[in-house]
Design a protein around this motif. Structure first.
Motif, PDB file in Angstrom:
ATOM      1  N   LEU A 110       0.733  -1.043   0.007  1.00 43.08           N
ATOM      2  CA  LEU A 110      -0.075  -0.070  -0.201  1.00 43.08           C
ATOM      3  C   LEU A 110       0.930   1.182  -0.044  1.00 43.08           C
ATOM      4  CD1 LEU A 110      -2.700  -1.110   2.588  1.00 43.08           C
ATOM      5  CD2 LEU A 110      -2.864  -0.851   0.164  1.00 43.08           C
ATOM      6  N   LYS A 111       1.961   1.291   0.550  1.00 48.57           N
ATOM      7  CA  LYS A 111       2.790   2.519   0.817  1.00 48.57           C
ATOM      8  C   LYS A 111       3.667   2.664  -0.237  1.00 48.57           C
ATOM      9  CE  LYS A 111       0.776   3.423   4.664  1.00 48.57           C
ATOM     10  NZ  LYS A 111      -0.072   4.479   4.885  1.00 48.57           N
ATOM     11  N   GLY A 112       3.656   1.504  -0.924  1.00 52.15           N
ATOM     12  CA  GLY A 112       4.485   1.792  -2.350  1.00 52.15           C
ATOM     13  C   GLY A 112       3.752   2.091  -3.549  1.00 52.15           C
ATOM     14  N   ASN A 113       2.787   2.373  -3.239  1.00 52.34           N
ATOM     15  CA  ASN A 113       1.407   2.757  -4.430  1.00 52.34           C
ATOM     16  C   ASN A 113       1.074   4.195  -4.253  1.00 52.34           C
ATOM     17  OD1 ASN A 113      -0.592   3.363  -6.037  1.00 52.34           O
ATOM     18  ND2 ASN A 113      -1.288   1.264  -6.054  1.00 52.34           N
ATOM     19  N   PRO A 114       1.405   5.018  -5.146  1.00 54.40           N
ATOM     20  CA  PRO A 114       0.899   6.366  -5.012  1.00 54.40           C
ATOM     21  C   PRO A 114      -0.609   6.627  -4.579  1.00 54.40           C
ATOM     22  CG  PRO A 114       2.397   6.390  -6.850  1.00 54.40           C
ATOM     23  CD  PRO A 114       2.073   4.918  -6.175  1.00 54.40           C
ATOM     24  N   ASP A 115      -1.491   5.963  -5.003  1.00 52.63           N
ATOM     25  CA  ASP A 115      -2.860   5.830  -4.957  1.00 52.63           C
ATOM     26  C   ASP A 115      -3.466   5.389  -3.591  1.00 52.63           C
ATOM     27  OD1 ASP A 115      -3.818   6.712  -7.684  1.00 52.63           O
ATOM     28  OD2 ASP A 115      -2.777   5.268  -8.315  1.00 52.63           O
TER      29      ASP A 115
ATOM     30  N   GLY B 151      -6.652  -0.825 -14.748  1.00 49.37           N
ATOM     31  CA  GLY B 151      -7.121  -0.674 -13.595  1.00 49.37           C
ATOM     32  C   GLY B 151      -6.339   0.037 -12.905  1.00 49.37           C
ATOM     33  N   MET B 152      -5.234   0.717 -13.251  1.00 53.34           N
ATOM     34  CA  MET B 152      -4.235   1.455 -12.524  1.00 53.34           C
ATOM     35  C   MET B 152      -4.824   2.811 -11.937  1.00 53.34           C
ATOM     36  SD  MET B 152      -0.386   2.724 -13.312  1.00 53.34           S
ATOM     37  CE  MET B 152       0.142   0.918 -13.647  1.00 53.34           C
ATOM     38  N   GLY B 153      -4.733   3.068 -10.601  1.00 54.34           N
ATOM     39  CA  GLY B 153      -5.305   4.396 -10.087  1.00 54.34           C
ATOM     40  C   GLY B 153      -4.732   5.462 -10.870  1.00 54.34           C
ATOM     41  N   PRO B 154      -5.613   6.795 -10.603  1.00 54.54           N
ATOM     42  CA  PRO B 154      -5.347   7.865 -11.423  1.00 54.54           C
ATOM     43  C   PRO B 154      -3.955   8.582 -11.156  1.00 54.54           C
ATOM     44  CG  PRO B 154      -7.127   8.215  -9.690  1.00 54.54           C
ATOM     45  CD  PRO B 154      -6.994   6.531  -9.720  1.00 54.54           C
ATOM     46  N   GLU B 155      -3.652   8.483  -9.949  1.00 54.93           N
ATOM     47  CA  GLU B 155      -2.380   9.324  -9.455  1.00 54.93           C
ATOM     48  C   GLU B 155      -1.153   8.462 -10.384  1.00 54.93           C
ATOM     49  OE1 GLU B 155       0.142  10.872  -5.694  1.00 54.93           O
ATOM     50  OE2 GLU B 155      -1.838  10.256  -5.556  1.00 54.93           O
ATOM     51  N   SER B 156      -1.097   7.002 -10.153  1.00 58.33           N
ATOM     52  CA  SER B 156      -0.187   6.238 -10.906  1.00 58.33           C
ATOM     53  C   SER B 156      -0.247   6.714 -12.367  1.00 58.33           C
ATOM     54  CB  SER B 156      -0.169   4.802 -10.490  1.00 58.33           C
ATOM     55  OG  SER B 156      -0.189   4.561  -9.049  1.00 58.33           O
ATOM     56  N   VAL B 157      -1.298   6.458 -12.792  1.00 59.00           N
ATOM     57  CA  VAL B 157      -1.462   6.693 -14.366  1.00 59.00           C
ATOM     58  C   VAL B 157      -0.980   8.137 -14.534  1.00 59.00           C
ATOM     59  CG1 VAL B 157      -2.940   7.255 -16.429  1.00 59.00           C
ATOM     60  CG2 VAL B 157      -3.478   5.179 -14.585  1.00 59.00           C
ATOM     61  N   ASP B 158      -1.079   9.091 -13.890  1.00 59.24           N
ATOM     62  CA  ASP B 158      -0.374  10.420 -14.260  1.00 59.24           C
ATOM     63  C   ASP B 158       0.932  10.111 -13.990  1.00 59.24           C
ATOM     64  OD1 ASP B 158      -0.939  13.312 -14.884  1.00 59.24           O
ATOM     65  OD2 ASP B 158      -0.267  13.628 -12.744  1.00 59.24           O
TER      66      ASP B 158
END
Length: 353
Positions: free
Chosen positions: A73-78, A186-193
């Motif tokens: 969880l902490k390794g994922n920006p979203d 399905g990647m979260g918006p922050e990670s996509v950006d």
């Protein structure tokens, strides 16, 4: 205690149903609750819907334990800002230092005290609200700085492309491809950006490759190929190591975009999920666009042939799990290919959005 006008969502993760029942009984009058009996199920719940506002997480679980879930969880920006509170047995208290170092905000010991659980949850939700408000204010004040940094990154990517691509539009197209595939996966918006803005830097290491190798029209010999392969490590050195998400991702993509799913890539021979997901997406988008682009050593491939190549290389060069996302993103990618075609010449404005 007065419940919030809009109840917050608490995710409870524990492999023992009785422990979950107790926590649901305590929290349900005041909060929405979701439950997971394993770490793997918890991650699926978080990725499949709106993320919870707080997570109560058991440590000792089969499969993915609480530490591994928290680290993911902490390794994922979203998901990294979601408060995680460990709920542990008394004998595990000595291990809480590790949990706090991984990013957990607190821990509660079993057997639980309902008043303590409610107080800790209320406190950390309030802190989370304050943190989000502060983050929004900082984001507004630094928007121009972020935009400037993104422009610099994109233009460095274009600088590399101009060495072996007459227009340099390749980095624009593949950045859009990456965004389309990541969204479909399905990647979260922050990670996509972050991926979208870091992708243009993937080949910056080509700046360090001699022109007689980079622009050679014939096949590279063994020594020339060895030099060519160094562009991944050169790019990582140019970008450097950073705690910043955008530059850290750009460093990783420069280093890992030529790794292959079957382990035959370079520079480190990573295999399967050892390769970061964003790098797996860039590898697919980069090759797909390169096949359809004219180079000194080859003609452009038709779109249909490039699609067949990606499908044939699924499980070898490319992550097979990305193939459905690639297919779903194809209509958008075809539009991008035409909009940013090399036939239109180099684009003066590199605002990718």
């Amino acid at each position: 205690m007065v419940s919030d006008p809009i109840p917050r969502t608490i995710l409870i993760v524990d492999d023992t149903p009785e422990n979950i029942d107790i926590l649901v009984y305590v929290l349900a009058p005041f909060y929405r609750t979701k439950v997971a009996l394993s770490g793997k199920k918890a991650l699926k719940i978080i990725q499949a819907a709106a993320p919870p506002d707080l997570i109560l997480l058991d440590i000792m679980m089969p499969g993915l334990d609480g530490y591994q879930v928290c680290e993911t969880l902490k390794g994922n920006p979203d998901t990294r800002t979601i408060p995680v509170i460990f709920v542990t047995a008394m004998g595990e208290v000595d291990d809480e230092k590790k949990g706090l170092e991984l990013g957990a905000v607190d821990y509660i010991t079993k057997p639980i005290n309902p008043a303590i659980v409610l107080a800790r949850v209320k406190t950390h939700l309030a802190l989370y609200d304050q943190s989000r408000e502060l983050t929004q204010q900082v984001a507004l004040r630094t928007a121009e700085l972020v935009k400037t940094r993104q422009q610099i990154i994109r233009r460095l990517g274009r600088a590399a492309e101009f060495k072996d691509n007459e227009t340099g539009n390749h980095v624009i197209r593949m950045s859009h491809y990456c965004r389309a595939i990541a969204r479909a996966a399905g990647m979260g918006p922050e990670s996509v950006d972050i991926l979208f803005n870091a992708a243009p830097m993937h080949d910056v290491g080509k700046i360090g490759i001699p022109d007689n190798i980079l622009l050679k029209t014939g096949k590279l010999d063994r020594d020339e190929w060895a030099i060519m392969r160094t562009h991944a490590e050169i790019g990582a050195k140019i970008i450097g190591t950073h705690s910043d998400d955008l530059l850290g991702t750009a460093h990783m993509l420069a280093l890992c975009h030529h790794e292959k799913w079957d382990g035959s890539g370079y520079p480190r021979g990573l295999k399967g999920e050892e390769i970061p997901l964003m790098a797996r997406i860039v590898a697919l988008a980069d090759v797909f666009d390169a096949l359809m682009s004219e180079r000194p050593y080859k003609q452009a491939w038709p779109v249909e042939a490039a699609i067949r190549h990606v499908e044939e290389q699924s499980g070898r060069h490319f992550d097979p799990a990305l193939l459905p996302a690639f297919r779903a993103a194809l209509p958008e990618m075809i539009l991008v290919k035409e909009k940013f075609s090399d036939r239109h010449g180099a684009l003066a404005d590199i605002d990718l959005a």
